[in-house]
Motif scaffolding. Structure first.
Motif, PDB file in Angstrom:
ATOM      1  N   ALA A  38       0.845  -1.199   0.000  1.00 10.82           N
ATOM      2  CA  ALA A  38       0.000   0.000   0.000  1.00 10.82           C
ATOM      3  C   ALA A  38       0.882   1.252   0.000  1.00 10.82           C
ATOM      4  O   ALA A  38       1.918   1.305   0.671  1.00 10.82           O
ATOM      5  CB  ALA A  38      -0.927  -0.001   1.210  1.00 10.82           C
ATOM      6  N   LEU A  39       0.458   2.239  -0.768  1.00 10.56           N
ATOM      7  CA  LEU A  39       1.225   3.474  -0.938  1.00 10.56           C
ATOM      8  C   LEU A  39       0.508   4.654  -0.302  1.00 10.56           C
ATOM      9  O   LEU A  39      -0.696   4.839  -0.489  1.00 10.56           O
ATOM     10  CB  LEU A  39       1.421   3.773  -2.421  1.00 10.56           C
ATOM     11  CG  LEU A  39       2.203   2.738  -3.224  1.00 10.56           C
ATOM     12  CD1 LEU A  39       2.190   3.104  -4.704  1.00 10.56           C
ATOM     13  CD2 LEU A  39       3.623   2.629  -2.707  1.00 10.56           C
ATOM     14  N   LEU A  40       1.264   5.459   0.431  1.00  9.31           N
ATOM     15  CA  LEU A  40       0.783   6.720   0.973  1.00  9.31           C
ATOM     16  C   LEU A  40       1.392   7.817   0.106  1.00  9.31           C
ATOM     17  O   LEU A  40       2.605   8.059   0.147  1.00  9.31           O
ATOM     18  CB  LEU A  40       1.230   6.882   2.431  1.00  9.31           C
ATOM     19  CG  LEU A  40       0.836   8.186   3.107  1.00  9.31           C
ATOM     20  CD1 LEU A  40      -0.682   8.272   3.262  1.00  9.31           C
ATOM     21  CD2 LEU A  40       1.530   8.307   4.459  1.00  9.31           C
ATOM     22  N   PRO A  41       0.572   8.471  -0.727  1.00 10.69           N
ATOM     23  CA  PRO A  41       1.119   9.511  -1.608  1.00 10.69           C
ATOM     24  C   PRO A  41       1.733  10.663  -0.817  1.00 10.69           C
ATOM     25  O   PRO A  41       1.334  10.930   0.323  1.00 10.69           O
ATOM     26  CB  PRO A  41      -0.102   9.999  -2.390  1.00 10.69           C
ATOM     27  CG  PRO A  41      -1.146   8.950  -2.207  1.00 10.69           C
ATOM     28  CD  PRO A  41      -0.865   8.298  -0.891  1.00 10.69           C
ATOM     29  N   VAL A  81       5.347  19.490   6.718  1.00 12.87           N
ATOM     30  CA  VAL A  81       6.479  18.850   6.035  1.00 12.87           C
ATOM     31  C   VAL A  81       5.941  17.724   5.147  1.00 12.87           C
ATOM     32  O   VAL A  81       5.145  16.893   5.592  1.00 12.87           O
ATOM     33  CB  VAL A  81       7.503  18.307   7.063  1.00 12.87           C
ATOM     34  CG1 VAL A  81       8.536  17.425   6.385  1.00 12.87           C
ATOM     35  CG2 VAL A  81       8.177  19.474   7.775  1.00 12.87           C
ATOM     36  N   LYS A  82       6.396  17.699   3.888  1.00 13.30           N
ATOM     37  CA  LYS A  82       5.947  16.664   2.953  1.00 13.30           C
ATOM     38  C   LYS A  82       6.473  15.305   3.378  1.00 13.30           C
ATOM     39  O   LYS A  82       7.636  15.166   3.779  1.00 13.30           O
ATOM     40  CB  LYS A  82       6.414  16.990   1.534  1.00 13.30           C
ATOM     41  CG  LYS A  82       5.707  18.175   0.931  1.00 13.30           C
ATOM     42  CD  LYS A  82       6.152  18.408  -0.498  1.00 13.30           C
ATOM     43  CE  LYS A  82       5.433  19.605  -1.073  1.00 13.30           C
ATOM     44  NZ  LYS A  82       5.831  19.865  -2.459  1.00 13.30           N
ATOM     45  N   HIS A  83       5.591  14.290   3.256  1.00  8.71           N
ATOM     46  CA  HIS A  83       5.977  12.924   3.593  1.00  8.71           C
ATOM     47  C   HIS A  83       5.140  11.939   2.784  1.00  8.71           C
ATOM     48  O   HIS A  83       4.063  12.270   2.296  1.00  8.71           O
ATOM     49  CB  HIS A  83       5.858  12.664   5.101  1.00  8.71           C
ATOM     50  CG  HIS A  83       4.504  12.947   5.677  1.00  8.71           C
ATOM     51  ND1 HIS A  83       4.053  14.225   5.905  1.00  8.71           N
ATOM     52  CD2 HIS A  83       3.515  12.124   6.086  1.00  8.71           C
ATOM     53  CE1 HIS A  83       2.831  14.175   6.418  1.00  8.71           C
ATOM     54  NE2 HIS A  83       2.477  12.904   6.542  1.00  8.71           N
ATOM     55  N   SER A  84       5.687  10.726   2.652  1.00 10.97           N
ATOM     56  CA  SER A  84       5.012   9.655   1.909  1.00 10.97           C
ATOM     57  C   SER A  84       5.475   8.325   2.490  1.00 10.97           C
ATOM     58  O   SER A  84       6.385   8.282   3.325  1.00 10.97           O
ATOM     59  CB  SER A  84       5.357   9.742   0.418  1.00 10.97           C
ATOM     60  OG  SER A  84       6.755   9.587   0.228  1.00 10.97           O
ATOM     61  N   GLY A  85       4.843   7.246   2.045  1.00  5.87           N
ATOM     62  CA  GLY A  85       5.239   5.952   2.578  1.00  5.87           C
ATOM     63  C   GLY A  85       4.833   4.788   1.698  1.00  5.87           C
ATOM     64  O   GLY A  85       4.003   4.931   0.794  1.00  5.87           O
ATOM     65  N   LYS A  86       5.439   3.634   1.996  1.00  7.80           N
ATOM     66  CA  LYS A  86       5.098   2.387   1.316  1.00  7.80           C
ATOM     67  C   LYS A  86       5.267   1.254   2.318  1.00  7.80           C
ATOM     68  O   LYS A  86       6.314   1.139   2.977  1.00  7.80           O
ATOM     69  CB  LYS A  86       6.019   2.142   0.116  1.00  7.80           C
ATOM     70  CG  LYS A  86       5.735   0.825  -0.587  1.00  7.80           C
ATOM     71  CD  LYS A  86       6.655   0.584  -1.758  1.00  7.80           C
ATOM     72  CE  LYS A  86       6.328  -0.747  -2.410  1.00  7.80           C
ATOM     73  NZ  LYS A  86       7.213  -1.019  -3.544  1.00  7.80           N
TER      74      LYS A  86
END
Length: 108
Positions: A38-41, A81-86
């Protein structure tokens, strides 16, 4: 207010992200179960956030710095602050947000 976490209704907020949410006047605690892959944009919000990994492995990029979170690790994400995840594996994690996340308040 006393709640049993497992009895809070779970919502799929985005594909692969299943959360239970506990709100106070000034904060939100999110208990997530995330599917492998699953991806967190990339995004940012006004809320200061902490993410504590309970199970699995989660790749996070915060302010263009990528790291792998493993069980027992916690990270702070400052406001705006920009952030994302996988999710590299199926994961369980706890996020805290301050101030409270109005967008995660659902009518059950």
């Amino acid at each position: 207010m006393l709640k049993e976490i497992s009895k809070i209704e779970q919502k799929e907020v985005m594909k692969g992200f299943h959360g239970r949410f506990f709100h106070t006047n000034s904060s939100t605690i999110a208990f997530w179960e995330i599917e492998k892959g699953a991806l967190l944009p990339e995004h940012a919000h006004i809320h200061e956030q902490t993410t504590q990994l309970i199970e699995g492995e989660l790749e996070m990029t915060i302010d263009n710095k990528t790291m792998i979170l493993k069980p027992g690790m916690i990270v702070q994400i400052p406001s705006n602050v920009k952030h994302s995840g996988k999710a590299l594996t199926a994961c369980k994690l706890t996020d805290t947000f301050c101030p409270a996340r109005e967008d995660l308040k659902f009518d059950y």
